[in-house]
Design a protein around this motif. Structure first.
Motif, PDB file in Angstrom:
ATOM      1  N   ASN A  54       0.803  -1.227   0.000  1.00 33.95           N
ATOM      2  CA  ASN A  54       0.000   0.000   0.000  1.00 33.95           C
ATOM      3  C   ASN A  54       0.833   1.273   0.000  1.00 33.95           C
ATOM      4  O   ASN A  54       0.550   2.208  -0.739  1.00 33.95           O
ATOM      5  CB  ASN A  54      -0.952   0.021   1.192  1.00 33.95           C
ATOM      6  CG  ASN A  54      -2.153  -0.865   0.979  1.00 33.95           C
ATOM      7  OD1 ASN A  54      -2.424  -1.294  -0.132  1.00 33.95           O
ATOM      8  ND2 ASN A  54      -2.875  -1.146   2.043  1.00 33.95           N
ATOM      9  N   CYS A  55       1.828   1.346   0.853  1.00 36.98           N
ATOM     10  CA  CYS A  55       2.574   2.597   1.008  1.00 36.98           C
ATOM     11  C   CYS A  55       3.988   2.541   0.441  1.00 36.98           C
ATOM     12  O   CYS A  55       4.682   3.548   0.410  1.00 36.98           O
ATOM     13  CB  CYS A  55       2.632   2.995   2.477  1.00 36.98           C
ATOM     14  SG  CYS A  55       3.450   1.781   3.531  1.00 36.98           S
ATOM     15  N   ARG A  56       4.444   1.353   0.041  1.00 38.01           N
ATOM     16  CA  ARG A  56       5.764   1.145  -0.566  1.00 38.01           C
ATOM     17  C   ARG A  56       6.932   1.353   0.410  1.00 38.01           C
ATOM     18  O   ARG A  56       8.058   1.539  -0.020  1.00 38.01           O
ATOM     19  CB  ARG A  56       5.963   2.037  -1.789  1.00 38.01           C
ATOM     20  CG  ARG A  56       4.900   1.922  -2.836  1.00 38.01           C
ATOM     21  CD  ARG A  56       5.025   0.597  -3.528  1.00 38.01           C
ATOM     22  NE  ARG A  56       4.092   0.528  -4.648  1.00 38.01           N
ATOM     23  CZ  ARG A  56       3.468  -0.564  -4.998  1.00 38.01           C
ATOM     24  NH1 ARG A  56       3.676  -1.671  -4.336  1.00 38.01           N
ATOM     25  NH2 ARG A  56       2.645  -0.579  -6.002  1.00 38.01           N
ATOM     26  N   CYS A  94       3.703   5.414   8.332  1.00 38.24           N
ATOM     27  CA  CYS A  94       2.604   6.264   7.859  1.00 38.24           C
ATOM     28  C   CYS A  94       1.228   5.778   8.302  1.00 38.24           C
ATOM     29  O   CYS A  94       0.232   6.436   7.997  1.00 38.24           O
ATOM     30  CB  CYS A  94       2.650   6.370   6.340  1.00 38.24           C
ATOM     31  SG  CYS A  94       2.363   4.792   5.489  1.00 38.24           S
ATOM     32  N   ARG A  95       1.150   4.661   8.986  1.00 42.63           N
ATOM     33  CA  ARG A  95      -0.100   4.088   9.495  1.00 42.63           C
ATOM     34  C   ARG A  95      -1.076   3.648   8.405  1.00 42.63           C
ATOM     35  O   ARG A  95      -2.266   3.531   8.642  1.00 42.63           O
ATOM     36  CB  ARG A  95      -0.802   5.061  10.451  1.00 42.63           C
ATOM     37  CG  ARG A  95       0.007   5.410  11.661  1.00 42.63           C
ATOM     38  CD  ARG A  95       0.237   4.189  12.495  1.00 42.63           C
ATOM     39  NE  ARG A  95       0.833   4.571  13.769  1.00 42.63           N
ATOM     40  CZ  ARG A  95       1.595   3.778  14.466  1.00 42.63           C
ATOM     41  NH1 ARG A  95       1.872   2.588  14.027  1.00 42.63           N
ATOM     42  NH2 ARG A  95       2.107   4.153  15.608  1.00 42.63           N
ATOM     43  N   THR A  96      -0.562   3.400   7.208  1.00 42.36           N
ATOM     44  CA  THR A  96      -1.389   2.826   6.152  1.00 42.36           C
ATOM     45  C   THR A  96      -1.611   1.350   6.483  1.00 42.36           C
ATOM     46  O   THR A  96      -0.673   0.668   6.900  1.00 42.36           O
ATOM     47  CB  THR A  96      -0.672   2.951   4.789  1.00 42.36           C
ATOM     48  OG1 THR A  96      -0.422   4.322   4.533  1.00 42.36           O
ATOM     49  CG2 THR A  96      -1.508   2.367   3.673  1.00 42.36           C
ATOM     50  N   PRO A  97      -2.812   0.821   6.296  1.00 37.98           N
ATOM     51  CA  PRO A  97      -3.053  -0.594   6.603  1.00 37.98           C
ATOM     52  C   PRO A  97      -2.139  -1.510   5.790  1.00 37.98           C
ATOM     53  O   PRO A  97      -1.838  -1.243   4.635  1.00 37.98           O
ATOM     54  CB  PRO A  97      -4.519  -0.806   6.213  1.00 37.98           C
ATOM     55  CG  PRO A  97      -5.125   0.550   6.208  1.00 37.98           C
ATOM     56  CD  PRO A  97      -4.026   1.515   5.855  1.00 37.98           C
ATOM     57  N   PHE A  98      -1.706  -2.606   6.420  1.00 36.98           N
ATOM     58  CA  PHE A  98      -0.865  -3.587   5.731  1.00 36.98           C
ATOM     59  C   PHE A  98      -1.610  -4.255   4.584  1.00 36.98           C
ATOM     60  O   PHE A  98      -1.052  -4.494   3.531  1.00 36.98           O
ATOM     61  CB  PHE A  98      -0.419  -4.696   6.698  1.00 36.98           C
ATOM     62  CG  PHE A  98       0.658  -4.287   7.670  1.00 36.98           C
ATOM     63  CD1 PHE A  98       1.696  -3.467   7.285  1.00 36.98           C
ATOM     64  CD2 PHE A  98       0.634  -4.750   8.963  1.00 36.98           C
ATOM     65  CE1 PHE A  98       2.694  -3.112   8.174  1.00 36.98           C
ATOM     66  CE2 PHE A  98       1.624  -4.409   9.863  1.00 36.98           C
ATOM     67  CZ  PHE A  98       2.654  -3.582   9.462  1.00 36.98           C
TER      68      PHE A  98
END
Length: 168
Positions: free
Chosen positions: A108-110, A132-136
């Protein structure tokens, strides 16, 4: 009012400060002498950081962590292909990446982390990127992940038992 010019609470006599400096000088002199003579093994070593950054994983990691590990790929750092500059170090342990190390590259966030660092993070029931707290779990796999988590937690089995009981 204003700021105080001197601190009367922190008073170190000059003699004490000079004595500390002299003892430090003597220590450096002894270390240099022992090193020159090849006797540095007899000295107490300075702080040594372990090369092995992996730690023992808990016996019972959360089910969500096990499922996320199946989703997130493990690759060697040298195989990583990134548009732009590749990351230099892991944001969890702050060690630089080396060619043969196993890493996890979040879809998701690279962001890129050492495998052991991210696995430890997941063992604490964390489901988002440490930076960044983007979901895994990517959005397209979220429904499948939720179904597998639900069935692995045993809630689905209990629900089917209640449904199959006649007369209820």
């Amino acid at each position: 009012m204003g700021f105080p010019v001197g601190y009367t609470e922190v008073f170190l006599p000059k003699l004490f400060v000079h004595m500390l400096w002299f003892l430090g000088f003597i220590r450096c002199l002894i270390v240099t002498l022992f090193s020159y003579l090849g006797l540095s093994d007899f000295l107490e070593p300075d702080t040594v950081w372990p090369d092995n950054r992996t730690r023992i994983t808990p016996e019972n990691p959360p089910v969500s962590a096990l499922l996320i590990r199946e989703i997130l790929p493990v690759i060697k750092f040298e195989e990583l292909v990134v548009v732009g500059d590749p990351p230099e170090s892991c944001a969890v342990c702050l060690y630089e990446f080396e060619g043969g190390e196993e890493i996890r590259w979040l879809r998701n966030c690279r962001h890129v982390f050492h495998r052991a660092c991210l696995d430890r993070w997941m063992d604490h029931d964390q489901k988002t990127c440490p930076l960044c707290r983007t979901p895994f779990v990517p959005d397209e796999l979220q429904d499948e992940f939720n179904q597998r988590l639900w069935s692995a937690s045993g809630v689905g089995d209990l629900h089917s038992e209640y449904v199959s009981v006649p007369g209820l």
